[in-house]
Design an enzyme around this catalytic site. Structure first.
Site, PDB file in Angstrom:
ATOM      1  N   SER A 133      13.142   2.866   2.522  1.00  0.00           N
ATOM      2  CA  SER A 133      13.721   3.619   3.646  1.00  0.00           C
ATOM      3  C   SER A 133      14.425   2.670   4.612  1.00  0.00           C
ATOM      4  CB  SER A 133      12.610   4.381   4.377  1.00  0.00           C
ATOM      5  OG  SER A 133      11.711   3.465   4.985  1.00  0.00           O
ATOM      6  N   HIS A 140       4.475  -4.614   8.864  1.00  0.00           N
ATOM      7  CA  HIS A 140       4.465  -4.536  10.326  1.00  0.00           C
ATOM      8  C   HIS A 140       3.192  -5.084  10.957  1.00  0.00           C
ATOM      9  CE1 HIS A 140       7.704  -1.981   9.063  1.00  0.00           C
ATOM     10  NE2 HIS A 140       6.874  -1.111   8.527  1.00  0.00           N
ATOM     11  N   TYR A 200      10.897   9.019   0.947  1.00  0.00           N
ATOM     12  CA  TYR A 200      10.829   8.053  -0.151  1.00  0.00           C
ATOM     13  C   TYR A 200      11.354   8.565  -1.487  1.00  0.00           C
ATOM     14  CZ  TYR A 200       7.939   5.624   3.251  1.00  0.00           C
ATOM     15  OH  TYR A 200       7.498   4.999   4.379  1.00  0.00           O
ATOM     16  N   ARG A 238       7.705   0.222  13.391  1.00  0.00           N
ATOM     17  CA  ARG A 238       8.251  -0.326  12.133  1.00  0.00           C
ATOM     18  C   ARG A 238       9.357  -1.347  12.394  1.00  0.00           C
ATOM     19  NH1 ARG A 238       5.965   3.182   8.171  1.00  0.00           N
ATOM     20  NH2 ARG A 238       5.650   5.231   9.086  1.00  0.00           N
ATOM     21  N   ASP A 249       2.006 -15.779   6.100  1.00  0.00           N
ATOM     22  CA  ASP A 249       1.529 -17.143   5.842  1.00  0.00           C
ATOM     23  C   ASP A 249       1.518 -17.471   4.344  1.00  0.00           C
ATOM     24  OD1 ASP A 249       1.235 -17.669   8.516  1.00  0.00           O
ATOM     25  OD2 ASP A 249      -0.950 -17.464   8.550  1.00  0.00           O
ATOM     26  N   ALA A 309       3.352  -0.875   4.571  1.00  0.00           N
ATOM     27  CA  ALA A 309       2.852  -0.873   5.951  1.00  0.00           C
ATOM     28  C   ALA A 309       2.419  -2.270   6.421  1.00  0.00           C
ATOM     29  CB  ALA A 309       1.685   0.103   6.093  1.00  0.00           C
ATOM     30  N   ARG A 349      13.672   4.090  12.038  1.00  0.00           N
ATOM     31  CA  ARG A 349      12.403   4.826  12.114  1.00  0.00           C
ATOM     32  C   ARG A 349      11.622   4.451  13.381  1.00  0.00           C
ATOM     33  NH1 ARG A 349       9.590   4.785   6.383  1.00  0.00           N
ATOM     34  NH2 ARG A 349       8.283   6.326   7.493  1.00  0.00           N
ATOM     35  N   GLU A 389      12.881  -9.400   1.104  1.00  0.00           N
ATOM     36  CA  GLU A 389      12.124  -8.237   1.581  1.00  0.00           C
ATOM     37  C   GLU A 389      12.918  -6.971   1.267  1.00  0.00           C
ATOM     38  OE1 GLU A 389      12.164  -8.124   5.851  1.00  0.00           O
ATOM     39  OE2 GLU A 389      10.475  -6.713   5.951  1.00  0.00           O
ATOM     40  N   HIS A 440      12.845  -2.603   1.504  1.00  0.00           N
ATOM     41  CA  HIS A 440      12.243  -1.338   1.927  1.00  0.00           C
ATOM     42  C   HIS A 440      13.077  -0.199   1.371  1.00  0.00           C
ATOM     43  CE1 HIS A 440       9.488  -3.376   4.558  1.00  0.00           C
ATOM     44  NE2 HIS A 440      10.502  -4.108   4.976  1.00  0.00           N
ATOM     45  N   ARG A 493       4.186  11.027  -1.968  1.00  0.00           N
ATOM     46  CA  ARG A 493       4.155  10.779  -0.517  1.00  0.00           C
ATOM     47  C   ARG A 493       5.535  11.046   0.113  1.00  0.00           C
ATOM     48  NH1 ARG A 493       4.745   4.342   0.965  1.00  0.00           N
ATOM     49  NH2 ARG A 493       4.222   5.150   3.026  1.00  0.00           N
ATOM     50  N   PRO A 519       0.791  -1.222   0.000  1.00  0.00           N
ATOM     51  CA  PRO A 519       0.000   0.000   0.000  1.00  0.00           C
ATOM     52  C   PRO A 519       0.832   1.284   0.000  1.00  0.00           C
ATOM     53  CG  PRO A 519      -0.123  -1.104   2.130  1.00  0.00           C
ATOM     54  CD  PRO A 519       0.525  -2.064   1.172  1.00  0.00           C
ATOM     55  N   ASN A 520       0.307   2.238  -0.742  1.00  0.00           N
ATOM     56  CA  ASN A 520       0.840   3.605  -0.827  1.00  0.00           C
ATOM     57  C   ASN A 520       2.117   3.723  -1.657  1.00  0.00           C
ATOM     58  OD1 ASN A 520      -1.202   4.851   0.878  1.00  0.00           O
ATOM     59  ND2 ASN A 520      -0.278   3.683   2.537  1.00  0.00           N
ATOM     60  N   ASN A 558       8.070  -5.738  -1.218  1.00  0.00           N
ATOM     61  CA  ASN A 558       8.034  -4.594  -0.305  1.00  0.00           C
ATOM     62  C   ASN A 558       6.584  -4.515   0.178  1.00  0.00           C
ATOM     63  OD1 ASN A 558       7.937  -2.228   1.071  1.00  0.00           O
ATOM     64  ND2 ASN A 558       9.019  -1.016  -0.470  1.00  0.00           N
TER      65      ASN A 558
HETATM   66  C1  DQA Z   1       8.362   0.986   3.408  1.00  0.00           C
HETATM   67  C2  DQA Z   1       8.534   1.151   4.934  1.00  0.00           C
HETATM   68  C3  DQA Z   1       7.222   0.909   5.655  1.00  0.00           C
HETATM   69  O1  DQA Z   1       7.402   1.067   7.052  1.00  0.00           O
HETATM   70  C4  DQA Z   1       6.179   1.899   5.191  1.00  0.00           C
HETATM   71  O2  DQA Z   1       4.940   1.631   5.802  1.00  0.00           O
HETATM   72  C5  DQA Z   1       6.046   1.948   3.708  1.00  0.00           C
HETATM   73  C6  DQA Z   1       7.250   1.840   2.884  1.00  0.00           C
HETATM   74  C7  DQA Z   1       9.642   1.344   2.665  1.00  0.00           C
HETATM   75  O3  DQA Z   1       9.733   0.963   1.490  1.00  0.00           O
HETATM   76  O4  DQA Z   1      10.522   2.021   3.195  1.00  0.00           O
HETATM   77  O5  DQA Z   1       4.965   2.166   3.180  1.00  0.00           O
HETATM   78  O6  DQA Z   1       8.089  -0.381   3.168  1.00  0.00           O
END
Ligand code: DQA
Length: 145
Positions: free
Chosen positions: A101, A79, A22, A110, A86, A76, A106, A97, A99, A17, A9-10, A73
């Protein structure tokens, strides 16, 4: 070799954002970057982004028998989502995985990653380059099998 690239998401809001965290590059830029890395490495890739947990679970399940590995990735959902953890365990594909950031530097909420518990590696804080590193890592792992 085929990889599934999953973005949570996002991440579709990249460039808009929180650019201080980011960056100013867009989600389209990220997809183009991932595609160019895969093209160079002769890897087929499918890229999925969703703001919905179940859609991410469906995408991971859909990789079973189709893809050789997963770059994820979960944003959110990293977490919070036992469902994504699963799903990764269910398909049992090597997953990395990523990320953008440095989540370790942080907020306390997180600091837990459910998805990461089913991943062979975590790369954080390297921006788009983290996806490249993840793709290289999976390629080297899959080749040496
Ligand atoms: C993220 C880090 C997450 O904590 C955050 O909720 C994101 C982006 C990252 O790519 O740094 O949406 O996964």
């Amino acid at each position: 070799m085929k990889l599934l690239i999953v973005n949570g998401p996002n991440l579709n809001m990249l460039g808009i954002r929180e650019p201080d965290i980011y960056g100013r590059q867009t989600y389209a830029d990220l997809c183009e970057w991932v595609r160019s890395v895969c093209r160079r490495e002769d890897i087929e890739c499918e890229i999925v982004q969703s703001n919905h947990e179940g859609a991410l679970v469906d995408a991971i399940q859909g990789a079973y028998g189709v893809c050789d590995g997963i770059v994820i990735n979960p944003a959110a959902y990293t977490h919070t989502s036992v469902a994504i953890l699963d799903a990764l365990k269910a398909v049992a594909l090597p997953a990395v995985e990523v990320h953008l950031s440095d989540v370790s530097a942080r907020e306390p909420f997180r600091q837990i990653s459910y998805a990461g518990m089913a991943c062979v590696k975590t790369i954080a804080g390297k921006g788009f380059d983290g996806y490249e590193e993840a793709i290289y890592y999976l390629k080297s792992q899959l080749k040496s099998r």
